[in-house]
Design a protein around this motif. Sequence first.
Motif, PDB file in Angstrom:
ATOM      1  N   ALA A 109      41.040  45.335  49.445  1.00  0.00           N
ATOM      2  CA  ALA A 109      40.894  44.443  48.294  1.00  0.00           C
ATOM      3  C   ALA A 109      41.894  44.796  47.200  1.00  0.00           C
ATOM      4  O   ALA A 109      42.239  43.955  46.379  1.00  0.00           O
ATOM      5  N   ARG A 110      42.345  46.053  47.175  1.00  0.00           N
ATOM      6  CA  ARG A 110      43.238  46.504  46.102  1.00  0.00           C
ATOM      7  C   ARG A 110      44.676  46.679  46.546  1.00  0.00           C
ATOM      8  O   ARG A 110      45.589  46.725  45.736  1.00  0.00           O
ATOM      9  N   PHE A 142      38.100  42.451  38.081  1.00  0.00           N
ATOM     10  CA  PHE A 142      39.253  41.566  37.924  1.00  0.00           C
ATOM     11  C   PHE A 142      40.403  42.209  37.150  1.00  0.00           C
ATOM     12  O   PHE A 142      40.187  43.026  36.265  1.00  0.00           O
ATOM     13  N   GLU A 160      38.902  33.975  42.141  1.00  0.00           N
ATOM     14  CA  GLU A 160      37.505  33.648  42.448  1.00  0.00           C
ATOM     15  C   GLU A 160      36.909  33.001  41.209  1.00  0.00           C
ATOM     16  O   GLU A 160      37.394  33.218  40.095  1.00  0.00           O
ATOM     17  N   ARG A 198      40.585  49.405  38.726  1.00  0.00           N
ATOM     18  CA  ARG A 198      41.143  48.128  39.175  1.00  0.00           C
ATOM     19  C   ARG A 198      42.517  48.323  39.761  1.00  0.00           C
ATOM     20  O   ARG A 198      43.117  49.388  39.666  1.00  0.00           O
ATOM     21  N   ARG A 230      45.976  41.654  43.384  1.00  0.00           N
ATOM     22  CA  ARG A 230      45.369  41.393  42.071  1.00  0.00           C
ATOM     23  C   ARG A 230      44.356  40.272  42.174  1.00  0.00           C
ATOM     24  O   ARG A 230      44.569  39.307  42.891  1.00  0.00           O
ATOM     25  N   TRP A 231      43.269  40.423  41.399  1.00  0.00           N
ATOM     26  CA  TRP A 231      42.171  39.450  41.409  1.00  0.00           C
ATOM     27  C   TRP A 231      42.049  38.775  40.053  1.00  0.00           C
ATOM     28  O   TRP A 231      42.031  39.443  39.018  1.00  0.00           O
ATOM     29  N   HIS A 232      41.952  37.445  40.103  1.00  0.00           N
ATOM     30  CA  HIS A 232      41.857  36.624  38.886  1.00  0.00           C
ATOM     31  C   HIS A 232      40.492  35.946  38.853  1.00  0.00           C
ATOM     32  O   HIS A 232      40.088  35.338  39.851  1.00  0.00           O
ATOM     33  N   GLU A 275      47.976  37.628  45.120  1.00  0.00           N
ATOM     34  CA  GLU A 275      47.184  37.277  43.941  1.00  0.00           C
ATOM     35  C   GLU A 275      46.064  36.349  44.403  1.00  0.00           C
ATOM     36  O   GLU A 275      46.334  35.305  45.008  1.00  0.00           O
ATOM     37  N   PHE A 276      44.819  36.724  44.103  1.00  0.00           N
ATOM     38  CA  PHE A 276      43.673  35.941  44.567  1.00  0.00           C
ATOM     39  C   PHE A 276      42.774  35.578  43.389  1.00  0.00           C
ATOM     40  O   PHE A 276      42.658  36.338  42.430  1.00  0.00           O
ATOM     41  N   ALA A 325      32.687  37.358  44.059  1.00  0.00           N
ATOM     42  CA  ALA A 325      33.840  38.260  44.088  1.00  0.00           C
ATOM     43  C   ALA A 325      33.397  39.689  44.418  1.00  0.00           C
ATOM     44  O   ALA A 325      34.038  40.391  45.203  1.00  0.00           O
ATOM     45  N   LEU A 362      34.906  41.646  47.555  1.00  0.00           N
ATOM     46  CA  LEU A 362      35.704  42.849  47.378  1.00  0.00           C
ATOM     47  C   LEU A 362      35.063  44.020  48.125  1.00  0.00           C
ATOM     48  O   LEU A 362      35.768  44.836  48.715  1.00  0.00           O
TER      49      LEU A 362
END
Length: 224
Positions: A45-46, A73, A28, A106, A54-56, A25-26, A34, A38
């Motif tokens: 990245a995925r 995100f 930005e 995503r 997962r990107w937050h 879990e990352f 971001a 990515l």
Amino acid sequence: MTLVAVTKTVPAELIRQAMALGLVEFGENRVQEARDKLAALGAQARQHDGHPIRWHLVGRLQRNKARHAVELFDAIHSIDSAELATELERRLANWAGGSRQRHEPRATSGEATLDVFIQVHVTGEPTKSGCRPQDTEALADVVLDCPHLRLKGLMTIPPFSHDPKHARPHFRRLAELRDTLTRAVGQPFGSMKLSMGMSGDFEVAIEEGADVIRIGTALFGERT
Ligand SMILES: *Cc1c(COP(=O)(O)O)cnc(C)c1O
């Protein structure tokens, strides 16, 4: 407990190393940064080693960046107005409605839903980002009416202090607000999480019930 590794200013190569150590879990705080990162990470990245990544978005989101934000995100921690929630919903609905091929799906399954946290400024000072405590319920109602948004809980950033004990009343207040809100909007008990705690105060945040901590410098070192 979810650990979000906050990678603002951290180069893609170091993020790869963090993934190799098992972080998934990352976070930005800027949409453009971001996007660049990515792109540099490519397919990694995925997904890394079979684990979904997962990107937050933990920083403020301007409405004119909503389109990019929904592509990048999986979760947004900084919902602070009905206008922003509505704009994200509109973008997600369009995305699901046919234009999806134009974008990378995503992480989570390619579903066009987005996890969101309402950011609250618990002392209610109007200059700070986040909605006021007394406005949280109305905003939660708006989010719950958006079919593509999943209301995950509340987020706060206490005023900066070198002494983590100053953050405690802010975390405690957010937890109380969450309890009141859960009842008021009729969500199941335990479904609303608390995103609170950074490098300087995460121990206190955990003591006060944090579900998601957002950690940058304690993992990656001081930002320059
Ligand atoms: C930068 C940032 C963090 C991480 O801060 P550290 O003090 O480096 O752990 C957490 N949350 C938000 C919203 C941030 O902008």
